[in-house]
Design a protein around this motif. Structure first.
Motif, PDB file in Angstrom:
ATOM      1  N   ARG A  92      -4.111 -74.043 -81.451  1.00  0.00           N
ATOM      2  CA  ARG A  92      -3.973 -74.734 -80.157  1.00  0.00           C
ATOM      3  C   ARG A  92      -4.231 -76.217 -80.371  1.00  0.00           C
ATOM      4  O   ARG A  92      -5.185 -76.602 -81.056  1.00  0.00           O
ATOM      5  CB  ARG A  92      -4.969 -74.193 -79.129  1.00  0.00           C
TER       6      ARG A  92
ATOM      7  N   PRO B  64       6.306 -71.091 -79.479  1.00  0.00           N
ATOM      8  CA  PRO B  64       6.585 -69.718 -79.033  1.00  0.00           C
ATOM      9  C   PRO B  64       8.087 -69.393 -78.963  1.00  0.00           C
ATOM     10  O   PRO B  64       8.906 -70.260 -79.177  1.00  0.00           O
ATOM     11  CB  PRO B  64       5.954 -69.684 -77.636  1.00  0.00           C
ATOM     12  N   GLY B  65       8.386 -68.109 -78.689  1.00  0.00           N
ATOM     13  CA  GLY B  65       9.774 -67.674 -78.519  1.00  0.00           C
ATOM     14  C   GLY B  65      10.369 -67.047 -79.766  1.00  0.00           C
ATOM     15  O   GLY B  65      11.546 -66.692 -79.787  1.00  0.00           O
TER      16      GLY B  65
ATOM     17  N   VAL C  67      -6.274 -51.237 -79.228  1.00  0.00           N
ATOM     18  CA  VAL C  67      -7.545 -51.847 -78.843  1.00  0.00           C
ATOM     19  C   VAL C  67      -7.357 -53.338 -79.105  1.00  0.00           C
ATOM     20  O   VAL C  67      -7.173 -53.753 -80.252  1.00  0.00           O
ATOM     21  CB  VAL C  67      -8.717 -51.291 -79.678  1.00  0.00           C
ATOM     22  N   GLN C  68      -7.304 -54.117 -78.045  1.00  0.00           N
ATOM     23  CA  GLN C  68      -7.045 -55.550 -78.193  1.00  0.00           C
ATOM     24  C   GLN C  68      -8.154 -56.208 -79.016  1.00  0.00           C
ATOM     25  O   GLN C  68      -9.342 -56.032 -78.722  1.00  0.00           O
ATOM     26  CB  GLN C  68      -6.931 -56.195 -76.803  1.00  0.00           C
ATOM     27  N   LEU C  69      -7.746 -56.942 -80.027  1.00  0.00           N
ATOM     28  CA  LEU C  69      -8.686 -57.628 -80.904  1.00  0.00           C
ATOM     29  C   LEU C  69      -8.701 -59.123 -80.595  1.00  0.00           C
ATOM     30  O   LEU C  69      -7.698 -59.642 -80.118  1.00  0.00           O
ATOM     31  CB  LEU C  69      -8.289 -57.384 -82.369  1.00  0.00           C
TER      32      LEU C  69
ATOM     33  N   GLY D 103       6.335 -63.834 -81.692  1.00  0.00           N
ATOM     34  CA  GLY D 103       5.462 -63.242 -80.656  1.00  0.00           C
ATOM     35  C   GLY D 103       6.160 -62.169 -79.832  1.00  0.00           C
ATOM     36  O   GLY D 103       5.676 -61.024 -79.749  1.00  0.00           O
ATOM     37  N   PRO D 104       7.304 -62.484 -79.219  1.00  0.00           N
ATOM     38  CA  PRO D 104       8.002 -61.458 -78.445  1.00  0.00           C
ATOM     39  C   PRO D 104       8.446 -60.267 -79.297  1.00  0.00           C
ATOM     40  O   PRO D 104       8.501 -59.135 -78.798  1.00  0.00           O
ATOM     41  CB  PRO D 104       9.231 -62.201 -77.887  1.00  0.00           C
TER      42      PRO D 104
ATOM     43  N   LYS E 199      -4.043 -62.319 -71.003  1.00  0.00           N
ATOM     44  CA  LYS E 199      -2.642 -62.699 -70.866  1.00  0.00           C
ATOM     45  C   LYS E 199      -1.748 -61.842 -71.782  1.00  0.00           C
ATOM     46  O   LYS E 199      -0.701 -61.350 -71.363  1.00  0.00           O
ATOM     47  CB  LYS E 199      -2.509 -64.183 -71.226  1.00  0.00           C
ATOM     48  N   TYR E 200      -2.190 -61.635 -73.037  1.00  0.00           N
ATOM     49  CA  TYR E 200      -1.399 -60.817 -73.962  1.00  0.00           C
ATOM     50  C   TYR E 200      -1.265 -59.393 -73.449  1.00  0.00           C
ATOM     51  O   TYR E 200      -0.191 -58.809 -73.482  1.00  0.00           O
ATOM     52  CB  TYR E 200      -2.049 -60.788 -75.344  1.00  0.00           C
TER      53      TYR E 200
ATOM     54  N   ILE F 196       0.482 -74.339 -77.870  1.00  0.00           N
ATOM     55  CA  ILE F 196       0.569 -73.581 -79.114  1.00  0.00           C
ATOM     56  C   ILE F 196       1.158 -74.474 -80.208  1.00  0.00           C
ATOM     57  O   ILE F 196       2.192 -75.107 -80.018  1.00  0.00           O
ATOM     58  CB  ILE F 196       1.457 -72.327 -78.938  1.00  0.00           C
TER      59      ILE F 196
ATOM     60  N   ASP G 114      -0.344 -50.108 -82.977  1.00  0.00           N
ATOM     61  CA  ASP G 114      -0.333 -51.324 -83.811  1.00  0.00           C
ATOM     62  C   ASP G 114       0.118 -51.053 -85.250  1.00  0.00           C
ATOM     63  O   ASP G 114       0.518 -51.978 -85.956  1.00  0.00           O
ATOM     64  CB  ASP G 114      -1.757 -51.898 -83.927  1.00  0.00           C
TER      65      ASP G 114
ATOM     66  N   LYS H  18       2.047 -57.101 -72.340  1.00  0.00           N
ATOM     67  CA  LYS H  18       2.411 -55.789 -72.875  1.00  0.00           C
ATOM     68  C   LYS H  18       2.743 -54.810 -71.748  1.00  0.00           C
ATOM     69  O   LYS H  18       3.687 -54.033 -71.852  1.00  0.00           O
ATOM     70  CB  LYS H  18       1.280 -55.253 -73.758  1.00  0.00           C
TER      71      LYS H  18
ATOM     72  N   THR I  12       6.748 -59.007 -81.844  1.00  0.00           N
ATOM     73  CA  THR I  12       5.548 -58.179 -82.014  1.00  0.00           C
ATOM     74  C   THR I  12       5.414 -57.215 -80.845  1.00  0.00           C
ATOM     75  O   THR I  12       5.170 -56.014 -81.011  1.00  0.00           O
ATOM     76  CB  THR I  12       4.295 -59.082 -82.094  1.00  0.00           C
ATOM     77  N   ARG I  13       5.593 -57.759 -79.658  1.00  0.00           N
ATOM     78  CA  ARG I  13       5.468 -56.926 -78.451  1.00  0.00           C
ATOM     79  C   ARG I  13       6.545 -55.855 -78.405  1.00  0.00           C
ATOM     80  O   ARG I  13       6.289 -54.706 -78.033  1.00  0.00           O
ATOM     81  CB  ARG I  13       5.510 -57.807 -77.211  1.00  0.00           C
TER      82      ARG I  13
END
Ligand SMILES: Nc1nc(=O)c2c([nH]1)NC[C@@H]1CN(c3ccc(C(=O)N[C@@H](CCC(=O)O)C(=O)O)cc3)C=[N+]21
Length: 284
Positions: free
Chosen positions: A235, A260-261, A96-98, A264-265, A48-49, A241, A120, A53, A267-268
């Motif tokens: 969670r 959220p909101g 590289v997604q962690l 997180g956004p 999903k993340y 969340i 990153d 992206k 970071t992206r």
């Protein structure tokens, strides 16, 4: 008092709209920035993340390069994909997604990345450049937090900032950014070994809660007028969340980032900033 919202969703949208213009200018020079992602395994959260992206990339005109490997991929197979992206001229920056699957040496994979393609900002070379005050892609979440504060007019200079957490993505690099001369904040770093967290939180003008411990920061722990950034992700039993900040804190704080909101956004958005800046550097 009810806190004003540090609106990460709206701020990220504004950053993306600035980036759209910069990407168009690069394309006029014949350069199309490209973000690569390496996703190993089938964790639905990670999928999903990563999908998010690439959606962001499409919005601003950045090309997407997606590499997916099964959960059974070996160290060598993952490293081969990293080498390929290092060499690929269409890939300006990548992540590289962690986390990587158990048994994979994450640090060995990350160290193999070309530091100049590190979207990153977490490659050891770039963390070192940050310590040395040299130009480098900046860690996305800490930089997103600073941008969120600046764009809402929250004073960072001279502020007493408490960072809760010492993880590699947020807690470790955050104080490095905050104590640069350009920010001039005073930082206290708290963690699970801190004897009296509440006594530190009560003195803070800005709290950055990145411990991953649900509702760790409570209303009785904070000073009226504080700015609180909720970076934690836990969670609930129902899969919702839950952040590091108790909802009651909004009644005491002057500023709060929703989760959220919020962060997180941001970071992206900073990930895209790193990709565009890398492309601009290569354009000279
Ligand atoms: N190499 C690497 N780089 C990362 O940056 C990285 C990673 N690995 N592994 C996992 C974590 C997690 N992460 C998030 C980014 C944005 C949201 C985000 O935008 N969240 C939305 C909500 C999304 C939802 O509802 O699930 C929000 O806060 O509003 C969340 C989580 C980046 N990570």
């Amino acid at each position: 008092m009810t806190a004003q919202i540090l609106d990460g969703k709206a701020t990220a949208a504004a950053i993306k709209s600035d980036l759209t213009v910069r990407v168009a200018a690069l394309k006029e020079k014949g350069i199309t920035p490209g973000l690569g992602t390496v996703l190993v395994g089938d964790d639905p959260g990670s999928q999903k993340y990563v999908a998010g992206k690439h959606r962001d990339c499409a919005q601003v005109g950045i090309a997407s390069i997606q590499r997916e490997l099964p959960a059974t991929a070996t160290q060598e197979e993952i490293e081969a994909v990293v080498r390929e992206l290092n060499e690929d001229p269409a890939c300006t920056g990548y992540i590289v997604q962690l986390p990587l699957p158990r048994g994979i040496d994450e640090n060995r994979v990350l160290e193999l990345m070309d530091p100049d393609k590190d979207a990153d900002g977490l490659h050891p070379m770039n963390l070192g450049r940050l310590v040395l005050n040299e130009p480098a892609p900046l860690p996305c979440t800490p930089n997103g937090i600073l941008t969120l504060l600046r764009r809402h007019g929250v004073e960072i200079k001279g502020a007493e900032v408490v960072v809760v957490g010492r993880g590699v993505t947020i807690g470790r690099p955050m104080p490095l950014l905050l104590t640069r001369r350009s920010e001039n904040a005073t930082v206290t770093q708290c963690h699970t070994g801190t004897r009296d967290l509440s006594s530190h939180l009560k003195r803070a003008d800005i709290i950055i809660a990145a411990a991953g411990s649900a509702h760790l920061v409570r209303p009785e722990d904070v000073k009226p007028g504080v700015a609180v950034l909720d970076v934690g992700v836990s969670r609930s039993a129902e899969g919702k969340i839950v952040g590091d900040v108790h909802p009651g804190v909004a009644e005491v704080a002057a500023w709060i980032s929703p989760n959220p909101g919020g962060v997180g956004p941001m970071t992206r958005a900073q990930l895209l900033v790193n990709v565009v800046e890398a492309a601009e550097r290569s354009a000279g």
